[in-house]
Design a protein around this motif. Structure first.
Motif, PDB file in Angstrom:
ATOM      1  N   GLY A 233      74.204  37.100  27.846  1.00  0.00           N
ATOM      2  CA  GLY A 233      75.517  37.227  28.471  1.00  0.00           C
ATOM      3  C   GLY A 233      75.544  36.772  29.913  1.00  0.00           C
ATOM      4  O   GLY A 233      76.407  35.989  30.321  1.00  0.00           O
ATOM      5  N   LEU A 234      74.582  37.248  30.710  1.00  0.00           N
ATOM      6  CA  LEU A 234      74.601  36.912  32.138  1.00  0.00           C
ATOM      7  C   LEU A 234      74.231  35.454  32.378  1.00  0.00           C
ATOM      8  O   LEU A 234      74.753  34.821  33.303  1.00  0.00           O
ATOM      9  N   THR A 235      73.341  34.913  31.559  1.00  0.00           N
ATOM     10  CA  THR A 235      72.990  33.498  31.717  1.00  0.00           C
ATOM     11  C   THR A 235      74.215  32.619  31.496  1.00  0.00           C
ATOM     12  O   THR A 235      74.469  31.682  32.270  1.00  0.00           O
ATOM     13  N   ILE A 236      74.998  32.913  30.469  1.00  0.00           N
ATOM     14  CA  ILE A 236      76.216  32.140  30.208  1.00  0.00           C
ATOM     15  C   ILE A 236      77.222  32.331  31.335  1.00  0.00           C
ATOM     16  O   ILE A 236      77.880  31.380  31.780  1.00  0.00           O
ATOM     17  N   SER A 237      77.338  33.563  31.825  1.00  0.00           N
ATOM     18  CA  SER A 237      78.256  33.819  32.941  1.00  0.00           C
ATOM     19  C   SER A 237      77.830  33.063  34.190  1.00  0.00           C
ATOM     20  O   SER A 237      78.652  32.494  34.912  1.00  0.00           O
ATOM     21  N   TRP A 238      76.517  33.011  34.438  1.00  0.00           N
ATOM     22  CA  TRP A 238      76.010  32.336  35.640  1.00  0.00           C
ATOM     23  C   TRP A 238      76.069  30.816  35.539  1.00  0.00           C
ATOM     24  O   TRP A 238      75.898  30.134  36.547  1.00  0.00           O
ATOM     25  N   ILE A 239      76.296  30.276  34.344  1.00  0.00           N
ATOM     26  CA  ILE A 239      76.534  28.834  34.258  1.00  0.00           C
ATOM     27  C   ILE A 239      77.740  28.481  35.110  1.00  0.00           C
ATOM     28  O   ILE A 239      77.747  27.474  35.839  1.00  0.00           O
ATOM     29  N   ALA A 240      78.766  29.330  35.042  1.00  0.00           N
ATOM     30  CA  ALA A 240      79.965  29.106  35.853  1.00  0.00           C
ATOM     31  C   ALA A 240      79.750  29.483  37.304  1.00  0.00           C
ATOM     32  O   ALA A 240      80.287  28.841  38.212  1.00  0.00           O
ATOM     33  N   ASP A 241      78.932  30.503  37.557  1.00  0.00           N
ATOM     34  CA  ASP A 241      78.811  31.034  38.915  1.00  0.00           C
ATOM     35  C   ASP A 241      77.720  30.350  39.729  1.00  0.00           C
ATOM     36  O   ASP A 241      77.895  30.075  40.919  1.00  0.00           O
ATOM     37  N   LEU A 242      76.573  30.078  39.101  1.00  0.00           N
ATOM     38  CA  LEU A 242      75.449  29.468  39.817  1.00  0.00           C
ATOM     39  C   LEU A 242      75.208  28.017  39.441  1.00  0.00           C
ATOM     40  O   LEU A 242      74.520  27.296  40.142  1.00  0.00           O
ATOM     41  N   GLY A 243      75.740  27.604  38.297  1.00  0.00           N
ATOM     42  CA  GLY A 243      75.465  26.252  37.827  1.00  0.00           C
ATOM     43  C   GLY A 243      76.499  25.241  38.259  1.00  0.00           C
ATOM     44  O   GLY A 243      76.223  24.349  39.058  1.00  0.00           O
ATOM     45  N   VAL A 244      77.715  25.360  37.726  1.00  0.00           N
ATOM     46  CA  VAL A 244      78.759  24.364  37.992  1.00  0.00           C
ATOM     47  C   VAL A 244      79.808  24.882  38.961  1.00  0.00           C
ATOM     48  O   VAL A 244      80.864  24.270  39.126  1.00  0.00           O
ATOM     49  N   ASN A 245      79.530  25.997  39.603  1.00  0.00           N
ATOM     50  CA  ASN A 245      80.440  26.536  40.619  1.00  0.00           C
ATOM     51  C   ASN A 245      80.637  25.524  41.736  1.00  0.00           C
ATOM     52  O   ASN A 245      79.675  24.929  42.227  1.00  0.00           O
ATOM     53  N   GLN A 246      81.887  25.324  42.149  1.00  0.00           N
ATOM     54  CA  GLN A 246      82.170  24.312  43.156  1.00  0.00           C
ATOM     55  C   GLN A 246      81.466  24.601  44.476  1.00  0.00           C
ATOM     56  O   GLN A 246      81.068  23.680  45.208  1.00  0.00           O
ATOM     57  N   GLY A 247      81.266  25.888  44.788  1.00  0.00           N
ATOM     58  CA  GLY A 247      80.539  26.228  46.005  1.00  0.00           C
ATOM     59  C   GLY A 247      79.101  25.762  45.966  1.00  0.00           C
ATOM     60  O   GLY A 247      78.545  25.294  46.972  1.00  0.00           O
ATOM     61  N   MET A 248      78.473  25.869  44.797  1.00  0.00           N
ATOM     62  CA  MET A 248      77.105  25.371  44.638  1.00  0.00           C
ATOM     63  C   MET A 248      77.076  23.841  44.725  1.00  0.00           C
ATOM     64  O   MET A 248      76.225  23.262  45.405  1.00  0.00           O
ATOM     65  N   ILE A 249      78.008  23.207  44.026  1.00  0.00           N
ATOM     66  CA  ILE A 249      78.071  21.739  44.028  1.00  0.00           C
ATOM     67  C   ILE A 249      78.268  21.226  45.448  1.00  0.00           C
ATOM     68  O   ILE A 249      77.644  20.240  45.873  1.00  0.00           O
ATOM     69  N   GLN A 250      79.111  21.888  46.192  1.00  0.00           N
ATOM     70  CA  GLN A 250      79.375  21.497  47.579  1.00  0.00           C
ATOM     71  C   GLN A 250      78.088  21.503  48.399  1.00  0.00           C
ATOM     72  O   GLN A 250      77.840  20.593  49.202  1.00  0.00           O
ATOM     73  N   LYS A 251      77.236  22.493  48.172  1.00  0.00           N
ATOM     74  CA  LYS A 251      75.995  22.572  48.931  1.00  0.00           C
ATOM     75  C   LYS A 251      74.952  21.586  48.422  1.00  0.00           C
ATOM     76  O   LYS A 251      74.163  21.061  49.196  1.00  0.00           O
ATOM     77  N   TYR A 252      74.947  21.318  47.115  1.00  0.00           N
ATOM     78  CA  TYR A 252      74.051  20.278  46.603  1.00  0.00           C
ATOM     79  C   TYR A 252      74.372  18.937  47.257  1.00  0.00           C
ATOM     80  O   TYR A 252      73.480  18.182  47.663  1.00  0.00           O
ATOM     81  N   LEU A 253      75.673  18.648  47.364  1.00  0.00           N
ATOM     82  CA  LEU A 253      76.107  17.350  47.885  1.00  0.00           C
ATOM     83  C   LEU A 253      75.974  17.243  49.400  1.00  0.00           C
ATOM     84  O   LEU A 253      76.145  16.156  49.956  1.00  0.00           O
ATOM     85  N   SER A 254      75.683  18.357  50.064  1.00  0.00           N
ATOM     86  CA  SER A 254      75.516  18.297  51.525  1.00  0.00           C
ATOM     87  C   SER A 254      74.151  17.764  51.917  1.00  0.00           C
ATOM     88  O   SER A 254      73.903  17.490  53.091  1.00  0.00           O
ATOM     89  N   MET A 255      73.242  17.614  50.932  1.00  0.00           N
ATOM     90  CA  MET A 255      71.888  17.127  51.210  1.00  0.00           C
ATOM     91  C   MET A 255      71.783  15.636  50.903  1.00  0.00           C
ATOM     92  O   MET A 255      72.460  15.134  49.998  1.00  0.00           O
ATOM     93  N   PRO A 256      70.944  14.919  51.634  1.00  0.00           N
ATOM     94  CA  PRO A 256      70.941  13.456  51.527  1.00  0.00           C
ATOM     95  C   PRO A 256      70.282  12.888  50.274  1.00  0.00           C
ATOM     96  O   PRO A 256      70.654  11.808  49.826  1.00  0.00           O
ATOM     97  N   THR A 257      69.296  13.581  49.671  1.00  0.00           N
ATOM     98  CA  THR A 257      68.559  12.994  48.546  1.00  0.00           C
ATOM     99  C   THR A 257      68.401  14.005  47.415  1.00  0.00           C
ATOM    100  O   THR A 257      68.516  15.222  47.617  1.00  0.00           O
TER     101      THR A 257
END
Length: 605
Positions: free
Chosen positions: A256-280
């Motif tokens: 249950g929590l793994t599926i929930s965290w796909i939205a929260d830790l995986g494809v969450n826009q806040g996470m994506i934003q921080k991934y894209l802040s790094m150069p490589t």
């Protein structure tokens, strides 16, 4: 015979010592430092473009980003809610560390290659490319609703802790702290968020370790903590109960929590934003590894703190003896009772840490949410000539202020509700199922079409929210009950002794973890544990989407852009015909191999 006089005396003498001047200095210093960070990045390193405001110019280092990722997902729910959850219900929560590892693997091998290949800046943009614009709007709307639901809970928890240790009303401290967060987030942008997160996370780590090691000492050592927790039924490390109605089990967290965290830790826009802040991509990988390690350590420390508190209060529970009024006040009580008098300034550091986690989470969500609202709602309605960096910055800052004020007001609603872990998980899980289902559908089921995804989203959202509301109503009516593990108070009274044989005789009931359900009143789906809400949402989403896609016609896989599917799953697509350039390259390689074969044959002769 067990002499409980000492325990009773401690509990009788336990008071909430008022903050000393050192405590106030530490707490106020944390707030002022956050303001200084905002002023520095807002006025001395101006975030004058949308790229700088949302991504820090895409030149951020992996380590501060990793700490920011951890800090923004370590809220007061983590610091206060997890120890309380373990104290009252057992330590099944430890399995979340495994969930974190699984999510990081999924992100690195699943979504990140797609994100970087397509060169997109938003997880919602991916859904538009994979399906259509309507799906993007639905998902971004769900994200906005989820954050507006979650932020008041995040704010309320530290305000509750502050009230517990100082006596200051929750309604007085909440606006002050929220104003600080709104200020440095709106003024300083993404860099202020990351660096304030880093500073705040350092406070959180220092406090967590101080409470952990002092708690071990004053609870009688690791061996005593383990023995008492085992005797009290708290060491349900591998609770493998397969019943879907059981409140929390190993399977509930793992699935249950793994599926929930796909939205929260995986494809969450806040996470994506921080991934894209790094150069490589190498920086992203390092950041994910650091995040996974630090996040897991924090979770395990909080679980251990819950066991420490149980060993300390096993014979005189503060909640049952009316020392505290709410379950989530147990950790502040423990801090003031056990360690406050030992180290000057620790109460102030503790409250600063709890508020730091809230500020980290709130600032990250405000920054991300303002960008989402601008990109997905406001920008499409603006004439193209008005979409300038200056206009974008002003609008996003205004969005940050408005969202912060709304979240502050909604705290009044949250304080009327119950324990924070079930509440937060139920609310987020009911919405995360639909979001996770959409991304799983898009990434892993290439033949699902846009019509199927759209109808599946509505059906999933409606059914999951109905499930949550129905279960909550039955719990309020007493038709569904999740009893806490036994909480004892015989040690609260002077001159209390209990024969150990008699004491042990009462403990087999501890291991009966079944919920109490009125089968005649409760529909079978409402019996489902809140841990499985995301699974239910994903199952409904994918099933409905596939049925509708089948009726309306599956996608033609020959026309599917392979870049929309993760490399590890591209075997699902038909083999693409080679282009003329690829044919020439293949022919050249074949000719070279043929020449090499003939040369070796000649040498052999």
């Amino acid at each position: 015979m067990i002499d409980l006089n000492t325990t009773a005396k401690i509990m009788e003498e336990a008071t909430y010592t008022a903050f000393a001047w050192t405590d106030y200095i530490l707490f106020v210093g944390m707030l002022l430092m956050s303001v200084v960070v905002g002023i520095y990045f807002g006025f001395f390193q101006k975030q004058d473009t949308s790229d700088k405001y949302l991504f820090g110019g895409k030149q951020m280092g992996y380590f501060p980003v990793a700490l920011s990722l951890t800090a923004s997902h370590t809220s007061g729910i983590t610091l206060l809610g997890i120890p309380a959850e373990v104290y009252y219900y057992g330590c099944s929560y430890w399995a979340t560390s495994i969930c974190c590892v699984l999510i990081c693997i999924m992100v690195y091998y699943g979504f990140l290659p797609v994100l970087l290949k397509l060169k997109i800046t938003s997880s919602f943009e991916y859904l538009q490319l994979r399906f259509d614009r309507n799906i993007r709007y639905i998902t971004s709307t769900l994200f906005i609703i989820k954050i507006l639901t979650y932020l008041p809970i995040v704010i309320y928890i530290p305000a509750l802790a502050f009230s517990q240790v100082t006596g200051v009303n929750v309604h007085m401290i909440t606006p002050v702290v929220c104003f600080v967060c709104i200020f440095y987030t709106s003024v300083g942008g993404f860099k202020a968020v990351v660096w304030s997160d880093t500073f705040q996370f350092a406070i959180t780590v220092a406090t967590t370790f101080a409470i952990f090691f002092l708690g071990i000492h004053y609870a009688g050592g690791i061996q005593n903590i383990w023995n008492q927790s085992e005797l009290g039924g708290r060491l349900d490390i591998m609770n493998l109960d397969p019943a879907l109605s059981s409140r929390t089990t190993f399977w509930g967290y793992m699935i249950g929590l793994t599926i929930s965290w796909i939205a929260d830790l995986g494809v969450n826009q806040g996470m994506i934003q921080k991934y894209l802040s790094m150069p490589t991509i190498k920086d992203v990988k390092k950041s994910l590894i650091c995040f996974c390690i630090s996040f897991s350590i924090i979770k395990l420390m909080c679980v251990s703190t819950g066991l420490i508190m149980y060993a300390k209060y096993q014979y005189c529970d503060p909640l049952t003896s009316n020392k505290i009024q709410k379950p989530d006040q147990i950790l502040p009580f423990f801090v003031m009772d056990v360690v406050a008098s030992k180290i000057p300034g620790l109460p102030g550091l503790f409250v600063a840490a709890v508020f730091s986690t809230a500020l980290s989470t709130m600032s990250a969500q405000l920054n991300t949410l303002s960008g989402t609202i601008y990109d997905d709602i406001i920008s499409p309605m603006m004439p193209e000539k008005r979409r300038t960096d200056r206009a974008a910055n002003i609008i996003m800052k205004l969005c940050t202020v408005v969202i912060g004020v709304i979240s502050t007001v909604l705290v009044l609603v949250v304080e009327k509700l119950g324990g924070v872990i079930p509440l937060a998980t139920a609310v987020l899980g009911s919405l995360a199922g639909t979001t996770s289902g959409l991304f799983i559908l898009g990434l892993c089921v290439p033949w699902a079409n846009a019509k199927g995804a759209l109808i599946g989203s509505f059906v999933s959202m409606f059914s999951t929210v109905s499930l949550m509301l129905g279960a909550q109503l039955h719990m309020a009516a007493g038709n569904i009950q999740y009893p806490r593990l036994p909480l004892l108070t015989m040690g609260c009274f002077e001159n209390s002794t209990i024969p150990i044989d008699q004491f042990n005789h009462t403990f087999p009931a501890i291991y009966d973890r079944k919920p109490i359900i009125n089968d005649d009143e409760v529909f079978f789906l409402f019996k489902l544990s809140y841990m499985y809400y995301p699974c239910f949402g994903v199952l409904v989403q994918i099933t409905t989407s596939l049925i509708v896609s089948w009726i309306t016609g599956f996608n033609d896989l020959n026309e599917m852009n392979p870049d929309l599917i993760p490399p590890v799953l591209q075997w699902l697509l038909p083999k693409q015909p080679m282009s003329e350039k690829e044919k020439e390259q293949y022919k050249s390689v074949e000719e070279s191999l043929e020449m090499l074969r003939k040369q070796r044959e000649a040498e052999a002769c």
